[in-house]
Motif scaffolding. Structure first.
Motif, PDB file in Angstrom:
ATOM      1  N   ASN A   1     -30.811 -10.816 -10.277  1.00  0.00           N
ATOM      2  CA  ASN A   1     -30.306 -12.109 -10.754  1.00  0.00           C
ATOM      3  C   ASN A   1     -29.718 -11.971 -12.158  1.00  0.00           C
ATOM      4  O   ASN A   1     -28.611 -12.438 -12.441  1.00  0.00           O
ATOM      5  CB  ASN A   1     -31.435 -13.136 -10.734  1.00  0.00           C
ATOM      6  CG  ASN A   1     -30.967 -14.524 -11.101  1.00  0.00           C
ATOM      7  OD1 ASN A   1     -29.773 -14.823 -11.082  1.00  0.00           O
ATOM      8  ND2 ASN A   1     -31.895 -15.388 -11.452  1.00  0.00           N
ATOM      9  N   LYS A   2     -30.452 -11.283 -13.023  1.00  0.00           N
ATOM     10  CA  LYS A   2     -30.045 -11.162 -14.427  1.00  0.00           C
ATOM     11  C   LYS A   2     -28.762 -10.346 -14.589  1.00  0.00           C
ATOM     12  O   LYS A   2     -27.893 -10.703 -15.385  1.00  0.00           O
ATOM     13  CB  LYS A   2     -31.179 -10.510 -15.227  1.00  0.00           C
ATOM     14  CG  LYS A   2     -30.874 -10.352 -16.714  1.00  0.00           C
ATOM     15  CD  LYS A   2     -32.079  -9.824 -17.465  1.00  0.00           C
ATOM     16  CE  LYS A   2     -32.472  -8.436 -17.029  1.00  0.00           C
ATOM     17  NZ  LYS A   2     -33.560  -7.861 -17.854  1.00  0.00           N
TER      18      LYS A   2
ATOM     19  N   PHE B   1     -29.343 -11.566   1.165  1.00  0.00           N
ATOM     20  CA  PHE B   1     -28.591 -12.332   0.172  1.00  0.00           C
ATOM     21  C   PHE B   1     -27.789 -13.417   0.904  1.00  0.00           C
ATOM     22  O   PHE B   1     -27.221 -13.163   1.969  1.00  0.00           O
ATOM     23  CB  PHE B   1     -27.649 -11.409  -0.609  1.00  0.00           C
ATOM     24  CG  PHE B   1     -28.358 -10.277  -1.292  1.00  0.00           C
ATOM     25  CD1 PHE B   1     -28.731 -10.371  -2.617  1.00  0.00           C
ATOM     26  CD2 PHE B   1     -28.662  -9.108  -0.596  1.00  0.00           C
ATOM     27  CE1 PHE B   1     -29.396  -9.331  -3.251  1.00  0.00           C
ATOM     28  CE2 PHE B   1     -29.325  -8.066  -1.218  1.00  0.00           C
ATOM     29  CZ  PHE B   1     -29.691  -8.178  -2.546  1.00  0.00           C
TER      30      PHE B   1
ATOM     31  N   ASN C   1     -39.701 -14.543  -2.686  1.00  0.00           N
ATOM     32  CA  ASN C   1     -38.491 -14.900  -3.426  1.00  0.00           C
ATOM     33  C   ASN C   1     -38.879 -15.010  -4.895  1.00  0.00           C
ATOM     34  O   ASN C   1     -39.986 -14.593  -5.291  1.00  0.00           O
ATOM     35  CB  ASN C   1     -37.870 -16.194  -2.883  1.00  0.00           C
ATOM     36  CG  ASN C   1     -38.852 -17.361  -2.894  1.00  0.00           C
ATOM     37  OD1 ASN C   1     -39.827 -17.365  -3.649  1.00  0.00           O
ATOM     38  ND2 ASN C   1     -38.600 -18.354  -2.057  1.00  0.00           N
ATOM     39  N   GLN C   2     -38.010 -15.571  -5.707  1.00  0.00           N
ATOM     40  CA  GLN C   2     -38.304 -15.628  -7.137  1.00  0.00           C
ATOM     41  C   GLN C   2     -39.451 -16.576  -7.472  1.00  0.00           C
ATOM     42  O   GLN C   2     -39.961 -16.575  -8.585  1.00  0.00           O
ATOM     43  CB  GLN C   2     -37.030 -15.998  -7.894  1.00  0.00           C
ATOM     44  CG  GLN C   2     -36.018 -14.846  -7.895  1.00  0.00           C
ATOM     45  CD  GLN C   2     -34.638 -15.292  -8.311  1.00  0.00           C
ATOM     46  OE1 GLN C   2     -34.056 -16.201  -7.713  1.00  0.00           O
ATOM     47  NE2 GLN C   2     -34.101 -14.660  -9.345  1.00  0.00           N
ATOM     48  N   GLU C   3     -39.861 -17.359  -6.505  1.00  0.00           N
ATOM     49  CA  GLU C   3     -41.006 -18.245  -6.710  1.00  0.00           C
ATOM     50  C   GLU C   3     -42.323 -17.552  -6.391  1.00  0.00           C
ATOM     51  O   GLU C   3     -43.385 -18.041  -6.758  1.00  0.00           O
ATOM     52  CB  GLU C   3     -40.859 -19.499  -5.841  1.00  0.00           C
ATOM     53  CG  GLU C   3     -39.653 -20.357  -6.210  1.00  0.00           C
ATOM     54  CD  GLU C   3     -39.487 -21.548  -5.296  1.00  0.00           C
ATOM     55  OE1 GLU C   3     -40.292 -21.682  -4.338  1.00  0.00           O
ATOM     56  OE2 GLU C   3     -38.554 -22.337  -5.515  1.00  0.00           O
TER      57      GLU C   3
ATOM     58  N   LEU D   1     -36.116  -8.826  -7.826  1.00  0.00           N
ATOM     59  CA  LEU D   1     -35.216  -9.969  -7.650  1.00  0.00           C
ATOM     60  C   LEU D   1     -34.703 -10.470  -9.002  1.00  0.00           C
ATOM     61  O   LEU D   1     -33.538 -10.848  -9.134  1.00  0.00           O
ATOM     62  CB  LEU D   1     -35.932 -11.090  -6.906  1.00  0.00           C
ATOM     63  CG  LEU D   1     -36.384 -10.785  -5.474  1.00  0.00           C
ATOM     64  CD1 LEU D   1     -37.071 -12.001  -4.859  1.00  0.00           C
ATOM     65  CD2 LEU D   1     -35.210 -10.339  -4.609  1.00  0.00           C
ATOM     66  N   ASN D   2     -35.568 -10.467  -9.996  1.00  0.00           N
ATOM     67  CA  ASN D   2     -35.152 -10.897 -11.342  1.00  0.00           C
ATOM     68  C   ASN D   2     -34.099  -9.954 -11.928  1.00  0.00           C
ATOM     69  O   ASN D   2     -33.152 -10.406 -12.595  1.00  0.00           O
ATOM     70  CB  ASN D   2     -36.367 -10.971 -12.265  1.00  0.00           C
ATOM     71  CG  ASN D   2     -37.274 -12.138 -11.935  1.00  0.00           C
ATOM     72  OD1 ASN D   2     -36.830 -13.152 -11.392  1.00  0.00           O
ATOM     73  ND2 ASN D   2     -38.557 -12.010 -12.238  1.00  0.00           N
TER      74      ASN D   2
ATOM     75  N   ASP E   1     -26.061 -11.846 -11.233  1.00  0.00           N
ATOM     76  CA  ASP E   1     -25.998 -13.269 -10.918  1.00  0.00           C
ATOM     77  C   ASP E   1     -26.259 -13.538  -9.435  1.00  0.00           C
ATOM     78  O   ASP E   1     -25.673 -14.436  -8.833  1.00  0.00           O
ATOM     79  CB  ASP E   1     -24.631 -13.848 -11.316  1.00  0.00           C
ATOM     80  CG  ASP E   1     -24.672 -15.376 -11.417  1.00  0.00           C
ATOM     81  OD1 ASP E   1     -25.750 -15.914 -11.689  1.00  0.00           O
ATOM     82  OD2 ASP E   1     -23.615 -16.004 -11.213  1.00  0.00           O
ATOM     83  N   LEU E   2     -27.157 -12.756  -8.842  1.00  0.00           N
ATOM     84  CA  LEU E   2     -27.543 -12.954  -7.447  1.00  0.00           C
ATOM     85  C   LEU E   2     -28.817 -13.809  -7.442  1.00  0.00           C
ATOM     86  O   LEU E   2     -29.911 -13.319  -7.698  1.00  0.00           O
ATOM     87  CB  LEU E   2     -27.792 -11.601  -6.770  1.00  0.00           C
ATOM     88  CG  LEU E   2     -26.552 -10.738  -6.558  1.00  0.00           C
ATOM     89  CD1 LEU E   2     -26.931  -9.313  -6.200  1.00  0.00           C
ATOM     90  CD2 LEU E   2     -25.677 -11.340  -5.468  1.00  0.00           C
ATOM     91  N   ASN E   3     -28.673 -15.091  -7.163  1.00  0.00           N
ATOM     92  CA  ASN E   3     -29.826 -15.988  -7.245  1.00  0.00           C
ATOM     93  C   ASN E   3     -30.218 -16.598  -5.910  1.00  0.00           C
ATOM     94  O   ASN E   3     -31.128 -17.407  -5.846  1.00  0.00           O
ATOM     95  CB  ASN E   3     -29.561 -17.106  -8.268  1.00  0.00           C
ATOM     96  CG  ASN E   3     -28.238 -17.810  -8.001  1.00  0.00           C
ATOM     97  OD1 ASN E   3     -27.739 -17.821  -6.883  1.00  0.00           O
ATOM     98  ND2 ASN E   3     -27.657 -18.376  -9.054  1.00  0.00           N
ATOM     99  N   GLN E   4     -29.506 -16.221  -4.840  1.00  0.00           N
ATOM    100  CA  GLN E   4     -29.889 -16.681  -3.508  1.00  0.00           C
ATOM    101  C   GLN E   4     -30.251 -15.467  -2.667  1.00  0.00           C
ATOM    102  O   GLN E   4     -29.412 -14.841  -2.034  1.00  0.00           O
ATOM    103  CB  GLN E   4     -28.737 -17.454  -2.848  1.00  0.00           C
ATOM    104  CG  GLN E   4     -28.486 -18.820  -3.472  1.00  0.00           C
ATOM    105  CD  GLN E   4     -27.371 -19.552  -2.747  1.00  0.00           C
ATOM    106  OE1 GLN E   4     -26.198 -19.220  -2.900  1.00  0.00           O
ATOM    107  NE2 GLN E   4     -27.746 -20.544  -1.948  1.00  0.00           N
TER     108      GLN E   4
END
Length: 369
Positions: A35-36, A148, A59-61, A31-32, A39-42
């Protein structure tokens, strides 16, 4: 969502490294990367077993295992996207090695006149502040899905974005395919070490979906004697072996601890062991290793009832285990409960300093000869 040349290149290189070094492929690390570089953060990864039972999500958490208060429980039975994903995967016999993009837009699955009121849409609005989703399906029976999300004010996913997702899917799927091949090569090596220690001469290794992953010449000759020369083509191919379900099926539900079964077919004895690879997300990949010996060739053990330090009852349980009986069959033979047998086995393992039925076989044979 951004899809720049540099981000694409970086993601490809990171995935190439990830497929070799990762302990678990679908993880927050993946996932990171997304995102990096894009820019996919959801987004979220959901895990199921091969029968479509929900196990967990990440998820990222971090990871959230299924439990009574898990948010997804309220929507799982009503999730129309998951139903379509699973149905398609069964129809297409989806495996680890698929690289053809499998993308599902929520607006393609849910009719427009029902969209705003659909429970799934209300769910993603509540928990992800989104109105639209795209889901990617991976693995056996689509037991891994990446979803996503996109907010209402940004509109639905465009054709251009879907094309980018297709390319991202291909990167992920090819890396996952290589990861599984590398992982399975290690698993086969580990299983072969068990087989070498056992002294067995003929063996084959399968997954739980009727694919032969490895087979030596001695086993091939035994199988040709039973099934004819055409079996060689099945052993050398990558397809499903039609005769494996008969061999692997036990005729009854397999209970915990019943990890070895014996089947007699014509003049051959098949000993079927299970090998489970478990992951933190609760997915379990099951493999089998099967040894073959001709009737009468297997070393016969004359039990002397001198298997100290076991009690008389424990010795009887150990003898029945050596004969290949399941816990349930032993319970029926001794007229005791399944849990009583399980407790005897725990005591046997503790007293003998062993951890498996295979180790019990070797312990008995060393004491009786």
């Amino acid at each position: 969502m951004k899809y720049e040349k540099q981000g694409q290149t970086n993601f490809f290189l990171e995935m190439e490294h990830h497929q070799i070094t990762a302990r678990e492929f679908f993880s927050p690390t993946l996932l990171n990367f997304l995102n990096k570089n894009f820019d996919l953060n959801q987004m979220i990864i959901l895990y199921f077993d091969t029968q479509n039972h929900f196990l967990s999500w990440v998820n990222q958490e971090g990871l959230l295992l299924d439990e009574e208060k898990h948010p997804y429980r309220q929507i799982f039975s009503l999730d129309p996207v998951r139903k379509v994903v699973y149905t398609d995967a069964l129809r297409d016999h989806l495996t680890y090695f698929n690289t053809i993009p499998r993308l599902y837009k929520s607006t393609d699955v849910i009719p427009p006149n029902q969209y705003d009121s659909d429970p799934y849409v209300r769910f993603i609005q509540t928990y992800f502040q989104a109105k639209y989703s795209v889901t990617m399906a991976f693995g056996i029976n689509a037991y891994i899905q990446m979803t996503f999300f996109k907010e209402a004010e940004k509109g639905d996913f465009t054709d251009e974005e879907m094309q980018h997702f297709s390319e991202i899917y291909a990167y992920i799927a090819n890396s996952y395919k290589n990861f599984k091949k590398y992982e399975q090569a290690k698993i086969i090596s580990e299983i072969k070490n068990h087989i070498i220690d056992s002294g067995e001469k003929a063996y084959l290794i399968t997954d739980d979906f009727m694919h032969v992953m490895d087979c030596n010449k001695e086993a091939e000759l035994c199988l040709q004697d039973i099934l004819g020369p055409s079996v060689r083509n099945q052993l050398e191919g990558e397809g499903v072996c039609g005769w494996l379900p008969f061999l692997l099926s036990s005729g009854e539900k397999e209970e915990e601890g019943d990890k070895v079964r014996i089947r007699m077919i014509q003049n051959y004895q098949f000993r079927i062991y299970t090998y489970d690879r478990s992951y933190s997300n609760r997915i379990i990949d099951r493999y089998h290793w099967i040894t073959i010996s001709s009737k009468g060739s297997r070393k016969h053990v004359e039990f002397t009832r001198n298997l100290e330090p076991l009690t008389a009852t424990e010795q009887r349980v150990a003898e029945l285990m050596y004969q290949g009986l399941t816990y349930k069959a032993i319970a029926m033979r001794l007229v005791v409960s399944y849990h009583t047998v399980k407790k005897h086995v725990e005591n046997i393992y503790a007293k003998c300093g062993i951890q498996s039925r295979y180790q019990l076989y070797k312990w008995i044979e060393s004491r009786e000869n």
